[in-house]
Write an enzyme that holds these catalytic residues in place. Structure first.
Site, PDB file in Angstrom:
ATOM      1  N   ASN A 156      47.392  15.802  36.017  1.00 45.63           N
ATOM      2  CA  ASN A 156      45.957  15.723  35.724  1.00 45.63           C
ATOM      3  C   ASN A 156      45.154  16.390  36.849  1.00 45.63           C
ATOM      4  O   ASN A 156      44.365  15.765  37.542  1.00 45.63           O
ATOM      5  CB  ASN A 156      45.506  14.277  35.484  1.00 45.63           C
ATOM      6  CG  ASN A 156      45.763  13.347  36.647  1.00 45.63           C
ATOM      7  OD1 ASN A 156      46.630  13.607  37.485  1.00 45.63           O
ATOM      8  ND2 ASN A 156      45.005  12.278  36.734  1.00 45.63           N
TER       9      ASN A 156
ATOM     10  N   ASP B  24      51.825   5.215  42.363  1.00 42.93           N
ATOM     11  CA  ASP B  24      50.565   5.661  41.751  1.00 42.93           C
ATOM     12  C   ASP B  24      49.558   6.034  42.845  1.00 42.93           C
ATOM     13  O   ASP B  24      48.370   5.704  42.751  1.00 42.93           O
ATOM     14  CB  ASP B  24      50.001   4.593  40.800  1.00 42.93           C
ATOM     15  CG  ASP B  24      48.892   5.135  39.900  1.00 42.93           C
ATOM     16  OD1 ASP B  24      48.614   6.354  39.945  1.00 42.93           O
ATOM     17  OD2 ASP B  24      48.296   4.330  39.147  1.00 42.93           O
TER      18      ASP B  24
ATOM     19  N   HIS C 289      49.511  11.397  42.717  1.00 49.31           N
ATOM     20  CA  HIS C 289      48.446  12.336  42.314  1.00 49.31           C
ATOM     21  C   HIS C 289      48.035  13.138  43.544  1.00 49.31           C
ATOM     22  O   HIS C 289      47.578  12.552  44.527  1.00 49.31           O
ATOM     23  CB  HIS C 289      47.231  11.567  41.784  1.00 49.31           C
ATOM     24  CG  HIS C 289      47.511  10.791  40.534  1.00 49.31           C
ATOM     25  ND1 HIS C 289      47.379  11.341  39.281  1.00 49.31           N
ATOM     26  CD2 HIS C 289      47.932   9.515  40.344  1.00 49.31           C
ATOM     27  CE1 HIS C 289      47.688  10.430  38.360  1.00 49.31           C
ATOM     28  NE2 HIS C 289      48.039   9.314  38.987  1.00 49.31           N
TER      29      HIS C 289
ATOM     30  N   ASP D  13      49.317  11.114  32.537  1.00 48.12           N
ATOM     31  CA  ASP D  13      48.844   9.954  33.303  1.00 48.12           C
ATOM     32  C   ASP D  13      47.385  10.068  33.709  1.00 48.12           C
ATOM     33  O   ASP D  13      46.896  11.127  34.103  1.00 48.12           O
ATOM     34  CB  ASP D  13      49.682   9.714  34.550  1.00 48.12           C
ATOM     35  CG  ASP D  13      49.265   8.417  35.215  1.00 48.12           C
ATOM     36  OD1 ASP D  13      49.558   7.366  34.654  1.00 48.12           O
ATOM     37  OD2 ASP D  13      48.593   8.468  36.258  1.00 48.12           O
TER      38      ASP D  13
HETATM   39 ZN   LIG Z   1      48.208   5.892  35.217  1.00 49.42          ZN
END
Ligand SMILES: [Zn+2]
Length: 425
Positions: free
Chosen positions: A90, A301, A58, A148
């Protein structure tokens, strides 16, 4: 210009060979002994790995660049030995149109020091049922589809998304979470949540949605990828699905392998992530899942947050921890040094396996004519992880001050050095 990486232990073709590596014009030109070039990098005693591949990061860019941006996220990746990453969508705005996707792809390329591939969303935004123009998004350069951060709540929406994804030959990577079961929990439903009086997260929030999606995947034939599998039951469901020939792959995050809920100890939000840290039994099942091939790969992640976002303990802090800069050294130290995994297994799950599953032909392998995406690791020297050395804007890690082997010495993308440890310059 040509460069020789001299005398390293090179991970190539599934094996580790003691050799030189010649790089010319950004690609790997030769693997062998006594190779020469105008520039030399001494890798005596070091591991020369394909640049690591992380299918789950991310970068918060655009929208929340106080947490991270493409530049700092990719620097953190390079610092951890990663040369190819897949960034989740996201962000704000969500890249859900052809134009927005084209812009993201362009910025990832321009501002990123490593190869940053971009996910498009499964639905127009994470709460909607509307499915965006997958064909247009693919044309604009997206690598795969994911919402996600949130699960797709509506089964019919997921069913339609899978049909459309299959038609467009796009993989769906699902953050499996049924919100009605999740019910605003903050910690695994177990003794630690009861002790610390925290709202529990039942494993059913994850497992029921995986079960649903596996059936939908079987019907549609889509390539369904499960993000951050965290429970024993999830592994069992995927094992059964694979034995039935369902087109499913999955990833596990380093923290779910390394830590369990009993490691939380006190109300420290550096242990708060979603899915949450589970039980020892779950940890054991995740390790067994990797070893028997049910779990295909490891993905971090990487979820950067500001110190302020992580304030307020488990109850109030944001979910997520950074992962790029600790993954290899933690996994190497805790699992390879102890004999649970071989070095070849660990490297497979961090390089060739994710590249294969995601169809990334130019990533994850050291072979002739492949891009010179390389990471050199020092497996001998023991150091303490220090989050103030992170290149990420964020420092939210539960691994600070851990003593580890496997520091990154140097990272190269297309033959160019993008990270080099000060002492090794
Ligand atoms: Zn996730």
């Amino acid at each position: 210009m040509a460069t020789v990486i001299r005398n390293g232990y090179i991970y190539t073709g599934g094996e580790i060979v003691h050799s030189d590596l010649l790089i010319k014009n950004g690609v790997i030109a030769a693997i062998g002994n006594n190779l020469t070039a105008e520039k030399e990098i001494n890798a005596q005693g070091k591991l020369v790995s394909p640049g690591l591949v992380d299918v789950h990061v991310h970068y918060r860019d655009p929208g929340q660049t106080e947490k991270e941006d493409v530049r700092t996220g990719s620097l953190a990746a390079a610092h951890g030995g990663f040369t190819t990453v897949c960034a989740m969508p996201n962000v704000d705005p969500v890249p859900n149109t052809t134009d927005l996707m084209a812009k993201m792809v362009q910025n990832n390329h321009k501002a990123g020091l490593v190869h940053i591939l971009q996910y498009a969303p499964i639905t127009v935004d994470e709460d909607s049922k509307e499915i965006p123009d997958y064909a247009g998004l693919k044309k604009a350069g997206c690598v795969a589809l994911s919402n996600d951060g949130k699960g797709v709540q509506d089964a019919q929406t997921m069913f339609l998304a899978m049909q459309k994804a299959r038609k467009n030959n796009l993989l769906i990577a699902e953050h499996a979470q049924d919100d009605s079961l999740f019910n605003h929990g903050v910690m695994n439903d177990g003794p630690t949540a009861r002790l610390l009086k925290q709202e529990p997260i039942t494993e059913l929030a994850e497992t029921t949605q995986i079960a649903r999606d596996l059936l939908l995947a079987e019907k549609t034939g889509v390539h369904y990828h499960v993000c951050h599998v965290s429970t024993k039951t999830s592994v069992e469901l995927i094992r059964i699905a694979k034995s039935h020939g369902i087109n499913v792959t999955c990833e596990v995050a380093p923290h779910h392998l390394l830590l369990g809920e009993e490691n939380i100890g006190k109300d420290d939000s550096n242990f708060k992530m979603n899915p949450p840290l589970r039980t020892r039994e779950d940890q054991k099942a995740l390790i067994a899942g990797l070893l028997d091939g049910t779990i295909d790969m490891i993905a971090t992640d990487h979820a950067p947050h500001t110190a302020k976002d992580k304030q307020g303990g488990f109850k109030n802090a944001a979910f997520g921890i950074v992962g790029s800069e600790t993954a290899f050294s933690e996994l190497y130290t805790k699992f390879v040094k102890t004999g649970t995994f071989t070095l070849q297994q660990l490297l497979n799950w961090l390089t060739i396996a994710p590249a294969k599953a995601f169809g990334l032909k130019k990533a994850g392998r050291i072979a002739i004519n492949q891009p010179a995406d390389i990471a050199i690791f020092n497996l001998e020297q023991k150091v303490a992880i220090n989050s103030s050395d992170f290149k990420s804007k964020a420092k939210n890690t539960p691994f600070n001050q851990d003593l580890v082997f496997g520091q990154t010495e140097l990272t190269m993308v297309d033959g160019k050095i993008v990270f080099q440890r000060e002492e090794s310059k």
